[in-house]
Design a protein around this motif. Structure first.
Motif, PDB file in Angstrom:
ATOM      1  N   VAL A  83      -3.751 -39.551 -17.228  1.00  0.00           N
ATOM      2  CA  VAL A  83      -4.607 -39.234 -18.378  1.00  0.00           C
ATOM      3  C   VAL A  83      -3.762 -39.348 -19.640  1.00  0.00           C
ATOM      4  O   VAL A  83      -2.751 -38.657 -19.779  1.00  0.00           O
ATOM      5  CB  VAL A  83      -5.210 -37.816 -18.268  1.00  0.00           C
ATOM      6  CG1 VAL A  83      -6.268 -37.604 -19.351  1.00  0.00           C
ATOM      7  CG2 VAL A  83      -5.822 -37.585 -16.888  1.00  0.00           C
ATOM      8  N   VAL A  84      -4.155 -40.257 -20.528  1.00  0.00           N
ATOM      9  CA  VAL A  84      -3.383 -40.479 -21.750  1.00  0.00           C
ATOM     10  C   VAL A  84      -4.259 -40.211 -22.981  1.00  0.00           C
ATOM     11  O   VAL A  84      -5.470 -40.403 -22.932  1.00  0.00           O
ATOM     12  CB  VAL A  84      -2.832 -41.931 -21.826  1.00  0.00           C
ATOM     13  CG1 VAL A  84      -1.884 -42.218 -20.675  1.00  0.00           C
ATOM     14  CG2 VAL A  84      -3.952 -42.961 -21.869  1.00  0.00           C
ATOM     15  N   PRO A  85      -3.647 -39.770 -24.091  1.00  0.00           N
ATOM     16  CA  PRO A  85      -4.424 -39.610 -25.325  1.00  0.00           C
ATOM     17  C   PRO A  85      -4.709 -40.961 -25.967  1.00  0.00           C
ATOM     18  O   PRO A  85      -4.056 -41.969 -25.653  1.00  0.00           O
ATOM     19  CB  PRO A  85      -3.499 -38.767 -26.217  1.00  0.00           C
ATOM     20  CG  PRO A  85      -2.123 -39.014 -25.706  1.00  0.00           C
ATOM     21  CD  PRO A  85      -2.252 -39.318 -24.240  1.00  0.00           C
ATOM     22  N   SER A  86      -5.671 -41.004 -26.885  1.00  0.00           N
ATOM     23  CA  SER A  86      -6.077 -42.264 -27.526  1.00  0.00           C
ATOM     24  C   SER A  86      -4.965 -42.866 -28.377  1.00  0.00           C
ATOM     25  O   SER A  86      -5.011 -44.046 -28.724  1.00  0.00           O
ATOM     26  CB  SER A  86      -7.323 -42.036 -28.386  1.00  0.00           C
ATOM     27  OG  SER A  86      -7.040 -41.048 -29.368  1.00  0.00           O
ATOM     28  N   SER A  87      -3.929 -42.075 -28.701  1.00  0.00           N
ATOM     29  CA  SER A  87      -2.805 -42.587 -29.509  1.00  0.00           C
ATOM     30  C   SER A  87      -1.852 -43.466 -28.684  1.00  0.00           C
ATOM     31  O   SER A  87      -0.926 -44.060 -29.229  1.00  0.00           O
ATOM     32  CB  SER A  87      -2.015 -41.412 -30.092  1.00  0.00           C
ATOM     33  OG  SER A  87      -1.535 -40.571 -29.056  1.00  0.00           O
ATOM     34  N   VAL A 103      -6.280 -45.305 -15.198  1.00  0.00           N
ATOM     35  CA  VAL A 103      -5.968 -44.727 -16.514  1.00  0.00           C
ATOM     36  C   VAL A 103      -7.228 -44.123 -17.117  1.00  0.00           C
ATOM     37  O   VAL A 103      -8.271 -44.763 -17.190  1.00  0.00           O
ATOM     38  CB  VAL A 103      -5.373 -45.788 -17.470  1.00  0.00           C
ATOM     39  CG1 VAL A 103      -5.012 -45.147 -18.807  1.00  0.00           C
ATOM     40  CG2 VAL A 103      -4.146 -46.443 -16.853  1.00  0.00           C
ATOM     41  N   ASN A 104      -7.097 -42.871 -17.530  1.00  0.00           N
ATOM     42  CA  ASN A 104      -8.202 -42.127 -18.125  1.00  0.00           C
ATOM     43  C   ASN A 104      -7.779 -41.766 -19.556  1.00  0.00           C
ATOM     44  O   ASN A 104      -6.786 -41.078 -19.750  1.00  0.00           O
ATOM     45  CB  ASN A 104      -8.427 -40.882 -17.248  1.00  0.00           C
ATOM     46  CG  ASN A 104      -9.447 -39.906 -17.801  1.00  0.00           C
ATOM     47  OD1 ASN A 104      -9.612 -39.782 -18.998  1.00  0.00           O
ATOM     48  ND2 ASN A 104     -10.108 -39.185 -16.911  1.00  0.00           N
ATOM     49  N   ILE A 105      -8.484 -42.303 -20.564  1.00  0.00           N
ATOM     50  CA  ILE A 105      -8.109 -42.047 -21.968  1.00  0.00           C
ATOM     51  C   ILE A 105      -8.961 -40.896 -22.499  1.00  0.00           C
ATOM     52  O   ILE A 105     -10.185 -41.003 -22.569  1.00  0.00           O
ATOM     53  CB  ILE A 105      -8.281 -43.319 -22.824  1.00  0.00           C
ATOM     54  CG1 ILE A 105      -7.394 -44.445 -22.270  1.00  0.00           C
ATOM     55  CG2 ILE A 105      -7.935 -43.042 -24.289  1.00  0.00           C
ATOM     56  CD1 ILE A 105      -7.601 -45.808 -22.879  1.00  0.00           C
ATOM     57  N   THR A 106      -8.299 -39.786 -22.829  1.00  0.00           N
ATOM     58  CA  THR A 106      -9.005 -38.576 -23.256  1.00  0.00           C
ATOM     59  C   THR A 106      -8.307 -37.916 -24.433  1.00  0.00           C
ATOM     60  O   THR A 106      -7.108 -37.640 -24.364  1.00  0.00           O
ATOM     61  CB  THR A 106      -9.072 -37.548 -22.095  1.00  0.00           C
ATOM     62  OG1 THR A 106      -9.741 -38.135 -20.984  1.00  0.00           O
ATOM     63  CG2 THR A 106      -9.812 -36.282 -22.508  1.00  0.00           C
TER      64      THR A 106
END
Length: 320
Positions: A83-87, A103-106
């Motif tokens: 899980v990665v941030p949008s940055s 990959v999960n963008i949160t």
């Protein structure tokens, strides 16, 4: 005991840095780990202890922890959700997928991604792999110091490293204690805008930053782990917390690329900037580091979130 996933990385003397500091400078090249950073030491160790019978691992990351978790999971034959941030740069998302991870963008920052990772661990029954706050991670990271102790002929005068969430700092301190080097100072570097450890040291308590405003996104935890803060207060080992600007960190990345022919990310540049910006000399002038100083050990923590395109993007953004 299963074989570890990390490598015993090269310890290289830097002639140009040695000339700058006036004492031998040794670079511990963690950028040459299979996943691109030191994170594989702790994450590999933790997964070997906790995830052997797992139906999958989930890790929240701005990049390097996710790369390590994805690599280790692939080697163990276990599914990985990162899980990665949008940055997070697109190149990191692609590299995670190349390792076979989902990959999960949160959210906007790591803290948001971490909330989602914890939720997935709970609802899907996945093994949660924390990026920096766990004793097994620190135990794994401590191997970086035992390797140095086995190959360096004399005790370092100081250890220079970057701080994000504090996992590497905790591992290095544990490693220094393990080898009996408790009189070696640690210079803990952050960039302005990703300075949760420095803020806590100044306030005398844990501090949560409002936002991560630095471009060194991989240093981007809003709160440092409690253990790192406790080490800073205990006085067992002298920890010097210092800041550099994004411009100084980026300039250090460029100089390091020119002089050592190695590209690292800005999070790593924060530590290198202590040498290139003259900070080490200033600490000696202020009496906070001994002069003359014994060998300076620099942990080149690495970075999988940088390429030439990302570097020119940062240069453009920071007008250097």
């Amino acid at each position: 005991m299963a074989r570890p996933f990390h490598l015993n990385t090269p310890l290289l003397e830097s002639v140009s840095m040695t000339q700058r500091v006036g004492t031998p400078v040794f670079l511990k090249m963690e950028n040459s780990q299979p996943s691109g950073s030191f994170k594989i030491r702790g994450i590999g160790h933790l997964c070997q202890q906790l995830a052997t019978d797992s139906k999958g691992v989930v890790c929240s990351s701005g990049g390097n922890a996710g790369m390590a978790a994805a690599y280790v999971a692939r080697k163990m034959g276990v599914p990985a959700t990162i899980v990665v941030p949008s940055s997070t740069p697109q190149l990191v998302v692609q590299r995670l997928r190349d390792q076979g991870a989902t990959v999960n963008i949160t959210g906007k920052v790591w803290d948001d991604a971490n909330t989602e990772a914890l939720r997935l661990a709970e609802t899907e029954g996945l093994t949660y792999v924390p990026p920096f706050d766990h004793p097994l991670l620190w135990q794994g990271h401590s191997s970086v110091i035992s390797e140095v102790a086995a190959s360096l002929e004399e005790k370092p005068g100081a250890v220079l490293l970057s701080v994000g969430g504090g996992g590497l700092l905790c591992g290095v301190i544990q490693g220094l204690k393990d080898v009996g080097w408790t009189d070696v100072s640690v210079i803990a570097m952050e960039t302005v805008g990703a300075d949760c450890f420095n803020a806590a040291v100044k306030a005398g308590r844990l501090v949560t930053l409002d936002d991560i405003t630095s471009e060194a996104k991989c240093l981007g935890a809003k709160t440092v782990c409690r253990k790192a803060f406790e080490f800073s207060q205990s006085g067992e080992i002298s920890i010097i917390s210092e800041l550099v600007t994004d411009q100084q960190a980026l300039s250090a990345v460029e100089t390091f690329l020119d002089e050592e022919r190695v590209l690292v990310e800005m999070a790593c540049g924060a530590a290198l900037a202590a040498v290139y910006s003259g900070l080490v000399h200033r600490l000696q002038d202020e009496g906070r580091l001994p002069a003359p100083l014994g060998p300076l050990l620099v942990i080149v923590c690495g970075g999988s979130s940088v390429d030439m395109e990302q570097l020119s993007h940062l240069k453009h953004k920071l007008h250097t």
